[in-house]
Design an enzyme around this catalytic site. Structure first.
Site, PDB file in Angstrom:
ATOM      1  N   ASP A  14       0.855  -1.184   0.000  1.00 24.82           N
ATOM      2  CA  ASP A  14       0.000   0.000   0.000  1.00 24.82           C
ATOM      3  C   ASP A  14       0.892   1.235   0.000  1.00 24.82           C
ATOM      4  O   ASP A  14       2.099   1.152   0.260  1.00 24.82           O
ATOM      5  CB  ASP A  14      -0.880  -0.016   1.266  1.00 24.82           C
ATOM      6  CG  ASP A  14      -1.755   1.217   1.375  1.00 24.82           C
ATOM      7  OD1 ASP A  14      -2.453   1.537   0.397  1.00 24.82           O
ATOM      8  OD2 ASP A  14      -1.738   1.874   2.424  1.00 24.82           O
ATOM      9  N   SER A  15       0.263   2.379  -0.248  1.00 16.79           N
ATOM     10  CA  SER A  15       1.002   3.642  -0.212  1.00 16.79           C
ATOM     11  C   SER A  15       1.436   4.013   1.203  1.00 16.79           C
ATOM     12  O   SER A  15       2.303   4.865   1.375  1.00 16.79           O
ATOM     13  CB  SER A  15       0.117   4.755  -0.769  1.00 16.79           C
ATOM     14  OG  SER A  15      -1.113   4.778  -0.064  1.00 16.79           O
ATOM     15  N   CYS A  77      -3.742  -1.152  -2.018  1.00 16.77           N
ATOM     16  CA  CYS A  77      -4.026   0.268  -2.234  1.00 16.77           C
ATOM     17  C   CYS A  77      -4.962   0.426  -3.437  1.00 16.77           C
ATOM     18  O   CYS A  77      -4.621   0.008  -4.549  1.00 16.77           O
ATOM     19  CB  CYS A  77      -2.714   0.995  -2.494  1.00 16.77           C
ATOM     20  SG  CYS A  77      -2.907   2.729  -2.863  1.00 16.77           S
ATOM     21  N   GLU A 157      -6.642   9.269   9.480  1.00 14.10           N
ATOM     22  CA  GLU A 157      -5.306   9.208  10.102  1.00 14.10           C
ATOM     23  C   GLU A 157      -5.259  10.057  11.370  1.00 14.10           C
ATOM     24  O   GLU A 157      -4.480   9.785  12.285  1.00 14.10           O
ATOM     25  CB  GLU A 157      -4.233   9.620   9.090  1.00 14.10           C
ATOM     26  CG  GLU A 157      -4.172   8.611   7.949  1.00 14.10           C
ATOM     27  CD  GLU A 157      -2.854   8.538   7.211  1.00 14.10           C
ATOM     28  OE1 GLU A 157      -1.910   9.270   7.564  1.00 14.10           O
ATOM     29  OE2 GLU A 157      -2.778   7.734   6.258  1.00 14.10           O
ATOM     30  N   CYS A 189     -11.270   2.749  -0.851  1.00 16.73           N
ATOM     31  CA  CYS A 189     -10.003   3.299  -0.339  1.00 16.73           C
ATOM     32  C   CYS A 189      -9.676   2.534   0.936  1.00 16.73           C
ATOM     33  O   CYS A 189     -10.575   2.206   1.720  1.00 16.73           O
ATOM     34  CB  CYS A 189     -10.168   4.789  -0.045  1.00 16.73           C
ATOM     35  SG  CYS A 189      -8.745   5.529   0.791  1.00 16.73           S
ATOM     36  N   HIS A 191      -8.601   3.373   3.694  1.00 15.56           N
ATOM     37  CA  HIS A 191      -8.919   3.998   4.976  1.00 15.56           C
ATOM     38  C   HIS A 191     -10.401   3.913   5.350  1.00 15.56           C
ATOM     39  O   HIS A 191     -10.761   4.057   6.507  1.00 15.56           O
ATOM     40  CB  HIS A 191      -8.512   5.471   4.939  1.00 15.56           C
ATOM     41  CG  HIS A 191      -7.040   5.702   4.964  1.00 15.56           C
ATOM     42  ND1 HIS A 191      -6.194   5.130   4.042  1.00 15.56           N
ATOM     43  CD2 HIS A 191      -6.256   6.431   5.799  1.00 15.56           C
ATOM     44  CE1 HIS A 191      -4.950   5.512   4.308  1.00 15.56           C
ATOM     45  NE2 HIS A 191      -4.963   6.297   5.366  1.00 15.56           N
TER      46      HIS A 191
HETATM   47  N1  DGL Z   1      -4.082   3.755   0.068  1.00 18.33           N
HETATM   48  C1  DGL Z   1      -4.777   4.785  -0.677  1.00 18.33           C
HETATM   49  C2  DGL Z   1      -5.992   4.168  -1.370  1.00 18.33           C
HETATM   50  O1  DGL Z   1      -6.488   3.112  -1.016  1.00 18.33           O
HETATM   51  C3  DGL Z   1      -5.189   5.937   0.218  1.00 18.33           C
HETATM   52  C4  DGL Z   1      -4.018   6.786   0.706  1.00 18.33           C
HETATM   53  C5  DGL Z   1      -3.284   7.486  -0.418  1.00 18.33           C
HETATM   54  O2  DGL Z   1      -3.836   8.426  -1.008  1.00 18.33           O
HETATM   55  O3  DGL Z   1      -2.158   7.108  -0.688  1.00 18.33           O
HETATM   56  O4  DGL Z   1      -6.471   4.718  -2.327  1.00 18.33           O
END
Ligand code: DGL
Length: 270
Positions: A14-15, A77, A157, A189, A191
């Site tokens: 993931d990012s 991600c 977050e 997403c 989150h």
């Molecule tokens: N992990 C990203 C997503 O699922 C969210 C956080 C980001 O913007 O990097 O799209």
């Protein structure tokens, strides 16, 4: 380790910290499977970056995980899955690749009785139209209504999961989608699963929430079985967490996403 060694770990990436929602679902669904996780915390967020940049970062993370001899790659991600899934497939050397959009799109199409589906995600995910495209491939009759929700990532977050600011933000973002009388809403997403109670309250009980973390874990279980790669037992599962920035913030926020202690977090050396 040989390619038939089922004790090899699953690579999840993931990012940043958000992909831990997928790891959490995997730990619950597949408790015997070891996992190597990479969160690109030095370069997060991806959701507002260009496709070329995301492709380049995605290739780097994929290579890192392949060097760790993973038996499956999971793109946790949504943003990477939306614009760079092809890169992962191209580099994967025959290893099964799964991503949250594939899993989420299947679940949405399979479980939306009226075929009216809302999708929320980062600006890059929504602009890519990846969810809508995939859902239309699966069922050309579904109607898809998408909405970017850029403020949700920082709010989650911050830990504002049940906060008036988040509630008002959700009401504002969801208004156009809910006006289309969707019967399900894809949480597109990493989150957003943490916002489920609040989103359920805002969207109402009639709208089914599709959590791509849970559906991805379900997909992974099926794919491992099909490929004869399910681990039967023996040693307990091993979890390794790599991040690209100093681990402190990941450690603190990550335990909220994972719902348990993270253990040791290591810094990647690309
Ligand atoms: N992990 C990203 C997503 O699922 C969210 C956080 C980001 O913007 O990097 O799209």
């Amino acid at each position: 380790m040989s390619v038939t060694d089922v004790s090899r770990p699953i690579g999840v990436f993931d990012s940043g910290v958000g992909g831990l929602t997928v790891v959490r679902a995997l730990m619950e669904r597949l408790p015997l499977e070891s996992i190597v996780y990479v969160g690109d915390t030095a370069r997060v967020p991806y959701g507002v970056k260009s496709v070329a940049t995301i492709e380049q970062f995605t290739a780097q993370i994929t290579e890192f995980l392949l060097q760790r001899d993973v038996k499956m790659l999971i793109v946790a991600c949504n943003t990477m899955a939306a614009v760079a899934a092809e890169v992962v497939h191209r580099l994967a050397r025959g290893i099964p690749v799964l991503d949250v959009i594939e899993a989420g799109a299947h679940a949405a199409v399979a479980t939306s009785p009226g075929g009216r589906i809302g999708v929320i995600g980062t600006p890059t995910t929504i602009n890519s139209n990846a969810y809508a495209r995939r859902m239309h491939e699966l069922d050309s009759a579904v109607r898809v209504y998408s909405q970017a929700c850029p403020l949700f990532v920082p709010l989650v977050e911050e830990g504002w999961l049940d906060h008036q600011v988040t509630r008002l933000t959700a009401q504002e973002y969801l208004r156009p989608v809910l006006a289309e009388e969707v019967d399900s809403l894809v949480l597109g997403c990493t989150h957003y699963p943490l916002l489920k109670p609040l989103l359920r309250e805002v969207a109402g009980a009639d709208v089914r929430l599709i959590d791509s973390a849970l559906t991805t874990a379900e997909f992974a279980a099926r794919r491992l079985q099909q490929a004869g790669l399910t681990r039967g037992g023996g040693q307990p599962a091993d979890y390794r967490f790599f991040v690209s920035d100093v681990p402190l913030r990941f450690q603190t926020i990550g335990e909220r996403f994972l719902g348990r202690s993270l253990g040791r977090v290591e810094k990647v050396d690309w």
